[in-house]
Design an enzyme around this catalytic site. Structure first.
Site, PDB file in Angstrom:
ATOM      1  N   CYS A   3       0.812  -1.224   0.000  1.00  0.00           N
ATOM      2  CA  CYS A   3       0.000   0.000   0.000  1.00  0.00           C
ATOM      3  C   CYS A   3       0.839   1.264   0.000  1.00  0.00           C
ATOM      4  O   CYS A   3       0.444   2.277  -0.575  1.00  0.00           O
ATOM      5  CB  CYS A   3      -0.941   0.006   1.201  1.00  0.00           C
ATOM      6  N   HIS A   6     -12.040   7.669 -11.323  1.00  0.00           N
ATOM      7  CA  HIS A   6     -10.979   7.573 -12.324  1.00  0.00           C
ATOM      8  C   HIS A   6      -9.942   8.683 -12.147  1.00  0.00           C
ATOM      9  O   HIS A   6      -9.439   9.254 -13.123  1.00  0.00           O
ATOM     10  CB  HIS A   6     -11.558   7.576 -13.743  1.00  0.00           C
ATOM     11  N   GLU A  65     -13.587   0.589   1.206  1.00  0.00           N
ATOM     12  CA  GLU A  65     -12.432   0.511   0.307  1.00  0.00           C
ATOM     13  C   GLU A  65     -12.371  -0.855  -0.373  1.00  0.00           C
ATOM     14  O   GLU A  65     -11.932  -0.978  -1.514  1.00  0.00           O
ATOM     15  CB  GLU A  65     -11.150   0.780   1.081  1.00  0.00           C
TER      16      GLU A  65
END
Length: 199
Positions: free
Chosen positions: A23, A68, A136
């Site tokens: 991450c 996006h 998430e």
């Protein structure tokens, strides 16, 4: 009373300083789900907390701004930030890390600011954000409340410290929308003609 509106978007980020190597060292993406939960102690003339259709306006456009897009912490390495800007037309700069926890705070903050800057016109009451949940992944989410927005230890949020790329702004129905919000210019909900007289 509480109501819930669900939003979805795809986003890329790096979460610096976290424990997971994957991450914090590699750009990666998630399919996010955002639950915006509003509260009020009074119903409007349509006997709603807040018409769901109204949430398709400025609040939806701001959350959709993250779709996006790549999000980065404005304290990150300047070369990385410049690369994000150079190679993605859609980017969002945040004063906090783009973690699920901070996303929940950012969306709470933005939605609350929009509600405070909106002239309601259908008898709405004390409508405010109760909570925001950001999923998430299918198995992990973060949830914030007003005390988390007010907690400076979690990072100070301000409209001036959240920046949207020119491409994102160009796609808004009103490309001055965020400047209007920052400058205290009010948004006006539509006027409503009542079909059933008020009691």
């Amino acid at each position: 009373m509480l109501i819930r509106k669900l939003f979805k978007f795809e986003n890329a980020h790096i979460v610096r300083n976290c424990t997971s190597d994957r991450c914090k060292r590699s750009i990666h993406g998630h399919s996010y789900k955002v639950e915006l939960i509003l509260k009020a102690s009074k119903l409007d003339h349509g006997q709603m907390v807040y018409d769901f259709g109204l949430l398709k306006g400025v609040i939806k456009e701001l959350i959709d701004s993250f779709d996006h897009a790549i999000c980065f912490w404005n304290a990150d390495d300047t070369a990385y930030i410049q690369a994000c800007k150079d190679f993605s037309a859609r980017w969002v700069s945040l004063p906090v890390s783009p973690s699920a926890e901070q996303f929940s705070r950012v969306f709470f903050f933005l939605a609350q600011e929009v509600l405070k800057s909106t002239n309601t016109q259908n008898g709405e009451g004390d409508v405010s954000v109760y909570s925001v949940i950001v999923h998430e992944t299918d198995t992990g989410y973060a949830q914030s409340f007003q005390e988390d927005i007010d907690n400076d230890q979690m990072g100070i949020l301000s409209l001036d410290q959240i920046e949207f790329s020119q491409q994102i702004q160009a796609e808004w129905s009103n490309n001055q929308m965020y400047e209007d919000l920052k400058n205290g210019i009010k948004f006006n909900n539509p006027q409503v003609e009542l079909q059933v007289p008020k009691a």
